[in-house]
Design a protein around this motif. Structure first.
Motif, mmCIF file in Angstrom:
data_model
loop_
_atom_site.group_PDB
_atom_site.id
_atom_site.type_symbol
_atom_site.label_atom_id
_atom_site.label_comp_id
_atom_site.label_asym_id
_atom_site.label_seq_id
_atom_site.Cartn_x
_atom_site.Cartn_y
_atom_site.Cartn_z
ATOM 1 N N LYS A 161 0.836 -1.202 0.000
ATOM 2 C CA LYS A 161 0.000 0.000 0.000
ATOM 3 C C LYS A 161 0.873 1.256 0.000
ATOM 4 O O LYS A 161 0.506 2.278 -0.587
ATOM 5 C CB LYS A 161 -0.938 -0.015 1.222
ATOM 6 C CG LYS A 161 -1.964 1.098 1.237
ATOM 7 C CD LYS A 161 -2.971 1.007 0.087
ATOM 8 C CE LYS A 161 -4.022 2.103 0.167
ATOM 9 N NZ LYS A 161 -4.889 2.162 -1.030
ATOM 10 N N GLY A 192 -8.605 5.222 0.588
ATOM 11 C CA GLY A 192 -9.454 4.056 0.808
ATOM 12 C C GLY A 192 -9.297 3.445 2.192
ATOM 13 O O GLY A 192 -10.150 2.685 2.627
ATOM 14 N N TRP A 193 -8.199 3.773 2.874
ATOM 15 C CA TRP A 193 -7.944 3.151 4.167
ATOM 16 C C TRP A 193 -8.515 3.982 5.313
ATOM 17 O O TRP A 193 -8.806 5.161 5.163
ATOM 18 C CB TRP A 193 -6.439 2.944 4.371
ATOM 19 C CG TRP A 193 -5.942 1.726 3.637
ATOM 20 C CD1 TRP A 193 -6.347 1.297 2.402
ATOM 21 C CD2 TRP A 193 -4.970 0.782 4.096
ATOM 22 N NE1 TRP A 193 -5.681 0.137 2.067
ATOM 23 C CE2 TRP A 193 -4.827 -0.193 3.085
ATOM 24 C CE3 TRP A 193 -4.197 0.673 5.255
ATOM 25 C CZ2 TRP A 193 -3.945 -1.275 3.214
ATOM 26 C CZ3 TRP A 193 -3.312 -0.395 5.376
ATOM 27 C CH2 TRP A 193 -3.203 -1.363 4.362
ATOM 28 N N GLU A 230 -9.131 -1.250 4.717
ATOM 29 C CA GLU A 230 -10.022 -0.483 3.842
ATOM 30 C C GLU A 230 -11.320 -0.074 4.514
ATOM 31 O O GLU A 230 -11.890 -0.837 5.301
ATOM 32 C CB GLU A 230 -10.385 -1.342 2.623
ATOM 33 C CG GLU A 230 -9.232 -1.533 1.669
ATOM 34 C CD GLU A 230 -9.563 -2.530 0.571
ATOM 35 O OE1 GLU A 230 -10.519 -3.321 0.733
ATOM 36 O OE2 GLU A 230 -8.857 -2.521 -0.441
ATOM 37 N N ASN A 232 -15.414 0.880 4.248
ATOM 38 C CA ASN A 232 -16.501 0.183 3.567
ATOM 39 C C ASN A 232 -17.435 1.179 2.861
ATOM 40 O O ASN A 232 -17.027 2.293 2.533
ATOM 41 C CB ASN A 232 -17.215 -0.728 4.559
ATOM 42 C CG ASN A 232 -17.504 -0.022 5.871
ATOM 43 O OD1 ASN A 232 -17.603 1.201 5.918
ATOM 44 N ND2 ASN A 232 -17.621 -0.778 6.937
ATOM 45 N N SER A 258 -17.251 4.781 -0.917
ATOM 46 C CA SER A 258 -16.682 3.476 -0.599
ATOM 47 C C SER A 258 -15.171 3.599 -0.565
ATOM 48 O O SER A 258 -14.591 4.350 -1.348
ATOM 49 C CB SER A 258 -17.081 2.456 -1.669
ATOM 50 O OG SER A 258 -16.332 1.255 -1.502
ATOM 51 N N ARG A 260 -13.474 1.081 -1.350
ATOM 52 C CA ARG A 260 -13.080 -0.046 -2.211
ATOM 53 C C ARG A 260 -13.475 0.160 -3.660
ATOM 54 O O ARG A 260 -13.624 -0.805 -4.406
ATOM 55 C CB ARG A 260 -13.722 -1.328 -1.695
ATOM 56 C CG ARG A 260 -13.225 -1.692 -0.324
ATOM 57 C CD ARG A 260 -14.032 -2.802 0.284
ATOM 58 N NE ARG A 260 -13.469 -3.181 1.558
ATOM 59 C CZ ARG A 260 -14.177 -3.686 2.568
ATOM 60 N NH1 ARG A 260 -15.467 -3.873 2.437
ATOM 61 N NH2 ARG A 260 -13.586 -3.984 3.690
ATOM 62 N N ASN A 287 -12.765 5.897 -4.163
ATOM 63 C CA ASN A 287 -12.214 6.343 -2.872
ATOM 64 C C ASN A 287 -12.472 7.821 -2.608
ATOM 65 O O ASN A 287 -11.687 8.483 -1.923
ATOM 66 C CB ASN A 287 -10.714 6.046 -2.746
ATOM 67 C CG ASN A 287 -10.420 4.575 -2.925
ATOM 68 O OD1 ASN A 287 -11.314 3.745 -2.810
ATOM 69 N ND2 ASN A 287 -9.198 4.250 -3.228
ATOM 70 N N ASP A 311 -21.026 -0.403 -4.233
ATOM 71 C CA ASP A 311 -19.885 0.125 -4.987
ATOM 72 C C ASP A 311 -19.620 -0.697 -6.244
ATOM 73 O O ASP A 311 -20.285 -1.699 -6.512
ATOM 74 C CB ASP A 311 -18.651 0.306 -4.094
ATOM 75 C CG ASP A 311 -17.954 -1.001 -3.719
ATOM 76 O OD1 ASP A 311 -18.254 -2.054 -4.332
ATOM 77 O OD2 ASP A 311 -17.108 -0.968 -2.807
ATOM 78 N N ASN A 313 -17.379 -2.637 -6.958
ATOM 79 C CA ASN A 313 -16.884 -4.001 -6.748
ATOM 80 C C ASN A 313 -17.927 -4.885 -6.091
ATOM 81 O O ASN A 313 -17.618 -5.971 -5.605
ATOM 82 C CB ASN A 313 -15.596 -3.965 -5.927
ATOM 83 C CG ASN A 313 -14.455 -3.374 -6.759
ATOM 84 O OD1 ASN A 313 -14.191 -3.841 -7.864
ATOM 85 N ND2 ASN A 313 -13.825 -2.339 -6.260
ATOM 86 N N ASN A 315 -19.640 -4.328 -3.329
ATOM 87 C CA ASN A 315 -19.813 -4.196 -1.877
ATOM 88 C C ASN A 315 -21.048 -3.354 -1.603
ATOM 89 O O ASN A 315 -21.219 -2.284 -2.179
ATOM 90 C CB ASN A 315 -18.591 -3.512 -1.245
ATOM 91 C CG ASN A 315 -17.310 -4.274 -1.512
ATOM 92 O OD1 ASN A 315 -17.170 -5.415 -1.084
ATOM 93 N ND2 ASN A 315 -16.398 -3.663 -2.246
#
Ligand SMILES: Nc1nc2c(c(=O)[nH]1)N[C@H]1C(S)=C(S)[C@@H](COP(=O)(O)O)O[C@H]1N2
Ligand SMILES: [Mo]
Length: 346
Positions: A161, A192-193, A230, A232, A258, A260, A287, A311, A313, A315
């Motif tokens: 990262k 994102g984190w 990450e 959510n 998100s 992610r 992000n 999102d 992906n 999620n």
């Protein structure tokens, strides 16, 4: 008057006061632009904002994971090729108060609603450039970012990262030098984190060949002992909590985000009506966040509006969030209370 922990003014129409932390009021974002102005950006401090002079500051890059340790000053940092990215920073505790509201279990800690997030344009030097300048050893694994605040807040970042192209050592926020509360002279941006990864008042980067520990990846910012990484998926309405609206046709607006990816869709539900699709409006960066809106004919009485995002992906937001002791990562769907006053004549 008690000494303030935050430097910038935090007027009550823009912020909810949590002492060390200042939460952005969502109603203050109503119909505003994509990014949050520096004066309006939420603040999360684990202590007091330190006043650091640029002329006395330096960033040391040290450790067994590099071959050529060095330090650089403020002007040297700013002279390096910089990039600008638009990204969110969000506290891992954002939404914590909803454990009590929806599950009846109060968790200690800052009682955030959903305003522990902001999006800004961040300008800085890729962390990768700084690490490569120190000749990264093939065995390097972890980078500990250390803050220059009283508690020297620090958190290790896995090398993968750390080398991401948008992980930056930031020196400007929305085109201005970083404000003191947001990490002047320099902070880490880890897109994102969890917020805690974005170490403010950065003074040291320690590159190690082993995994590293600090209070903030072992006792704090963990769930079941595992360090949080990450963020959510969440969504919020640009309304006060609770909201008071006028009866009649109108438009409800909000933002969804998100850690992610970008947002694929947002749905809303009024009271017990079916879920319907909201319209996404304008920029939708990964992000960061996207704005959304839907038309609503408000009728007199008490209502609850729910929103939920998915999102790119896949999620999505759950109806119920598994409880955790420290109250992190609340991404559940919440009923936003709305009172609609009687329609006025004329
Ligand atoms: N050195 C240091 N860095 C820090 C903190 C801190 O207390 N000290 N707080 C962290 C937390 S918990 C969050 S959520 C973000 C908040 O960034 P902001 O205050 O710029 O919004 O900074 C992180 N970086
Ligand atoms: Mo945080």
């Amino acid at each position: 008057m008690p000494e303030r922990l935050v430097v910038k003014p935090t007027p009550p129409d823009l912020f909810i006061d949590h002492g060390e932390s200042q939460e952005m009021r969502w109603e203050a974002m109503a119909e505003r632009g994509y990014t949050v102005a520096n004066e309006r950006f939420f603040v999360r401090n684990l202590g007091r904002t330190p006043r650091i002079e640029a002329s006395r500051w330096s960033l040391a890059i040290v450790g067994m994971g590099i071959e050529r340790p060095y330090a650089l000053g403020y002007d040297e940092l700013r002279a390096l090729p910089a990039v600008t990215v638009v990204r969110a920073i969000e506290c891992a505790g954002n939404g914590r108060s909803f454990f009590e509201l929806t599950q009846g279990r109060r968790v200690e800690g800052t009682q955030w609603k959903l305003g522990g997030i902001g999006v800004a344009a961040w300008t800085g030097v890729p962390l990768r450039t700084l690490l490569e300048g120190a000749r990264l050893a093939p065995s390097a694994r972890t980078v500990m970012a250390v803050g220059g605040d009283e508690r020297q807040v620090r958190r290790p970042l896995p090398l993968g990262k750390a080398l991401a192209e948008d992980t930056l050592v930031v020196h400007a926020m929305n085109g201005e030098p970083l404000p003191p509360d947001h990490g002047f002279p320099a902070r880490l941006l880890v897109p994102g984190w969890v917020g805690i990864a974005n170490i403010k008042w950065l003074v040291r980067l320690e590159v190690a060949q082993t995994e590293l520990r600090s209070l903030w990846n072992t006792e704090q910012y963990v769930i079941d002992g595992r360090p949080l990484t990450e963020q959510n998926v969440k969504a919020a309405l640009e309304l006060p909590w609770p909201a008071v609206l006028r009866a009649g046709p109108g438009r409800v607006r909000g933002r969804a985000w998100s850690g992610r990816g970008a947002i694929a869709s947002v749905e809303y539900r009024v009271d017990a009506e079916p879920w319907r699709a909201a319209r996404l409006v304008g920029d939708n960066l990964p992000n960061a966040w996207v704005r959304f809106e839907f038309a609503w004919e408000a009728t007199e009485g008490e209502h609850a509006i729910r929103v939920r995002a998915t999102d790119t992906n896949g999620n999505a937001q759950p109806d119920a969030v598994p409880f955790n002791e420290l109250g992190y990562m609340y991404d559940g769907v919440v009923p936003h209370p709305i009172r609609v006053a009687r329609e006025e004549n004329g």
